[in-house]
Design a protein around this motif. Structure first.
Motif, PDB file in Angstrom:
ATOM      1  N   ALA A   1       3.322   5.819  -2.845  1.00 36.99           N
ATOM      2  CA  ALA A   1       4.556   6.503  -3.251  1.00 36.99           C
ATOM      3  C   ALA A   1       4.633   6.582  -4.772  1.00 36.99           C
ATOM      4  N   PHE A   2       4.284   5.493  -5.446  1.00 37.58           N
ATOM      5  CA  PHE A   2       4.317   5.481  -6.905  1.00 37.58           C
ATOM      6  C   PHE A   2       3.306   6.480  -7.462  1.00 37.58           C
TER       7      PHE A   2
ATOM      8  N   ASP B   1      10.738   7.918   9.057  1.00 40.85           N
ATOM      9  CA  ASP B   1       9.340   7.672   8.739  1.00 40.85           C
ATOM     10  C   ASP B   1       9.255   6.507   7.752  1.00 40.85           C
ATOM     11  N   LEU B   2       8.409   5.521   8.047  1.00 38.85           N
ATOM     12  CA  LEU B   2       8.348   4.306   7.225  1.00 38.85           C
ATOM     13  C   LEU B   2       7.910   4.605   5.799  1.00 38.85           C
ATOM     14  N   PHE B   3       6.901   5.449   5.619  1.00 38.03           N
ATOM     15  CA  PHE B   3       6.470   5.782   4.261  1.00 38.03           C
ATOM     16  C   PHE B   3       7.611   6.414   3.473  1.00 38.03           C
ATOM     17  N   ARG B   4       8.324   7.330   4.111  1.00 36.71           N
ATOM     18  CA  ARG B   4       9.451   7.995   3.437  1.00 36.71           C
ATOM     19  C   ARG B   4      10.525   6.976   3.057  1.00 36.71           C
ATOM     20  N   LEU B   5      10.776   6.025   3.934  1.00 38.00           N
ATOM     21  CA  LEU B   5      11.768   4.989   3.655  1.00 38.00           C
ATOM     22  C   LEU B   5      11.340   4.126   2.470  1.00 38.00           C
ATOM     23  N   VAL B   6      10.088   3.686   2.463  1.00 36.36           N
ATOM     24  CA  VAL B   6       9.572   2.882   1.341  1.00 36.36           C
ATOM     25  C   VAL B   6       9.663   3.693   0.055  1.00 36.36           C
ATOM     26  N   ARG B   7       9.265   4.966   0.111  1.00 32.75           N
ATOM     27  CA  ARG B   7       9.331   5.832  -1.074  1.00 32.75           C
ATOM     28  C   ARG B   7      10.765   5.963  -1.580  1.00 32.75           C
TER      29      ARG B   7
ATOM     30  N   ILE C   1       5.999  -4.000  -9.704  1.00 36.79           N
ATOM     31  CA  ILE C   1       6.488  -3.647  -8.371  1.00 36.79           C
ATOM     32  C   ILE C   1       5.930  -4.687  -7.415  1.00 36.79           C
ATOM     33  N   VAL C   2       6.838  -5.428  -6.785  1.00 37.75           N
ATOM     34  CA  VAL C   2       6.432  -6.495  -5.874  1.00 37.75           C
ATOM     35  C   VAL C   2       7.119  -6.306  -4.523  1.00 37.75           C
ATOM     36  N   VAL C   3       6.536  -6.900  -3.508  1.00 39.93           N
ATOM     37  CA  VAL C   3       7.119  -6.864  -2.171  1.00 39.93           C
ATOM     38  C   VAL C   3       7.303  -8.303  -1.708  1.00 39.93           C
ATOM     39  N   GLU C   4       8.504  -8.600  -1.241  1.00 35.73           N
ATOM     40  CA  GLU C   4       8.817  -9.916  -0.681  1.00 35.73           C
ATOM     41  C   GLU C   4       9.367  -9.711   0.719  1.00 35.73           C
ATOM     42  N   GLU C   5       9.416 -10.779   1.497  1.00 36.86           N
ATOM     43  CA  GLU C   5       9.907 -10.681   2.872  1.00 36.86           C
ATOM     44  C   GLU C   5      11.378 -10.292   2.925  1.00 36.86           C
ATOM     45  N   VAL C   6      12.240 -11.078   2.279  1.00 35.20           N
ATOM     46  CA  VAL C   6      13.687 -10.834   2.295  1.00 35.20           C
ATOM     47  C   VAL C   6      14.280 -11.521   1.069  1.00 35.20           C
ATOM     48  N   ALA C   7      15.355 -10.979   0.540  1.00 35.51           N
ATOM     49  CA  ALA C   7      16.016 -11.597  -0.616  1.00 35.51           C
ATOM     50  C   ALA C   7      16.595 -12.948  -0.204  1.00 35.51           C
ATOM     51  N   ASP C   8      16.660 -13.857  -1.146  1.00 36.57           N
ATOM     52  CA  ASP C   8      17.275 -15.143  -0.833  1.00 36.57           C
ATOM     53  C   ASP C   8      18.798 -15.024  -0.894  1.00 36.57           C
ATOM     54  N   GLU C   9      19.479 -16.024  -0.370  1.00 33.94           N
ATOM     55  CA  GLU C   9      20.951 -16.004  -0.299  1.00 33.94           C
ATOM     56  C   GLU C   9      21.579 -15.876  -1.690  1.00 33.94           C
ATOM     57  N   ASP C  10      20.984 -16.542  -2.692  1.00 30.02           N
ATOM     58  CA  ASP C  10      21.531 -16.472  -4.049  1.00 30.02           C
ATOM     59  C   ASP C  10      21.467 -15.056  -4.615  1.00 30.02           C
ATOM     60  N   THR C  11      20.369 -14.367  -4.360  1.00 31.78           N
ATOM     61  CA  THR C  11      20.229 -12.984  -4.836  1.00 31.78           C
ATOM     62  C   THR C  11      21.261 -12.090  -4.169  1.00 31.78           C
ATOM     63  N   ALA C  12      21.427 -12.249  -2.857  1.00 28.67           N
ATOM     64  CA  ALA C  12      22.420 -11.445  -2.136  1.00 28.67           C
ATOM     65  C   ALA C  12      23.811 -11.706  -2.700  1.00 28.67           C
ATOM     66  N   ALA C  13      24.144 -12.970  -2.912  1.00 29.65           N
ATOM     67  CA  ALA C  13      25.462 -13.322  -3.453  1.00 29.65           C
ATOM     68  C   ALA C  13      25.643 -12.739  -4.855  1.00 29.65           C
ATOM     69  N   GLU C  14      24.601 -12.830  -5.681  1.00 27.53           N
ATOM     70  CA  GLU C  14      24.645 -12.272  -7.042  1.00 27.53           C
ATOM     71  C   GLU C  14      24.908 -10.773  -7.017  1.00 27.53           C
ATOM     72  N   MET C  15      24.376 -10.091  -5.993  1.00 27.38           N
ATOM     73  CA  MET C  15      24.549  -8.648  -5.870  1.00 27.38           C
ATOM     74  C   MET C  15      25.842  -8.279  -5.152  1.00 27.38           C
ATOM     75  N   GLY C  16      26.592  -9.288  -4.686  1.00 30.44           N
ATOM     76  CA  GLY C  16      27.843  -9.026  -3.978  1.00 30.44           C
ATOM     77  C   GLY C  16      27.615  -8.512  -2.570  1.00 30.44           C
ATOM     78  N   ILE C  17      26.500  -8.902  -1.983  1.00 30.62           N
ATOM     79  CA  ILE C  17      26.133  -8.466  -0.637  1.00 30.62           C
ATOM     80  C   ILE C  17      26.261  -9.657   0.303  1.00 30.62           C
TER      81      ILE C  17
ATOM     82  N   GLU D   1       0.832  -1.213   0.000  1.00 29.80           N
ATOM     83  CA  GLU D   1       0.000   0.000   0.000  1.00 29.80           C
ATOM     84  C   GLU D   1       0.861   1.256   0.000  1.00 29.80           C
ATOM     85  N   MET D   2       1.909   1.278   0.813  1.00 26.49           N
ATOM     86  CA  MET D   2       2.802   2.435   0.847  1.00 26.49           C
ATOM     87  C   MET D   2       3.513   2.614  -0.487  1.00 26.49           C
TER      88      MET D   2
END
Length: 139
Positions: free
Chosen positions: A28-29, A108-114, A45-61, A23-24
């Motif tokens: 914002a959009f 502010d959470l809305f500002r962070l999401v935006r 635009i999708v929302v997920e709980e947390v990135a998986d380990e493979d995505t983090a590794a792919e991003m170098g995080i 919703e936020m």
């Protein structure tokens, strides 16, 4: 002595759900100038709980908890009308890392999401993280 309530926390009596973050993000959009919204048309635009380990590794995080959002697709600066259609461009917001940053910073959470959404939209337009940081520093 009255107890002060943190304004961002006052709206929620429980951790904001995926639906709350969606919703936020939609709000914002909707606040982005129409000319820019039109250029982002077709980006999921999708929302997920947390990135998986493979995505983090792919991003170098090191940890998926450090990733609040991710743009996947071909930036507009590299698209051609001659390109064969591929998977749709996607902006993913990661709820749990966003909430962690919210709690840690008190922003502010809305500002962070935006801000996360706008950051990922900037990637859709071909901006690098360095370009975005420079522009944010000019505010």
């Amino acid at each position: 002595m009255p107890v002060e309530v943190d304004a961002p926390m006052a709206r929620f009596h429980h951790p904001p759900s995926l639906e709350d973050i969606v919703e936020m993000a939609e709000q914002a959009f909707g606040a982005i100038p129409k000319e820019l919204r039109d250029l982002v048309r077709g980006v999921a635009i999708v929302v997920e709980e947390v990135a998986d380990e493979d995505t983090a590794a792919e991003m170098g995080i090191e940890s998926p908890w450090a990733l609040t959002g991710l743009y996947r697709g071909t930036p507009m600066t590299r698209k051609s009308v001659l390109d064969a259609p591929v998977e749709p461009d996607t902006i993913t917001l990661y709820r749990e890392p966003i909430l962690l940053e919210w709690v840690e910073t008190g922003e502010d959470l809305f500002r962070l999401v935006r801000n996360v959404l706008i950051h990922e939209i900037a990637h859709h337009f071909g901006f690098s993280d360095e370009d975005i940081e420079r522009l944010e520093g000019e505010e």
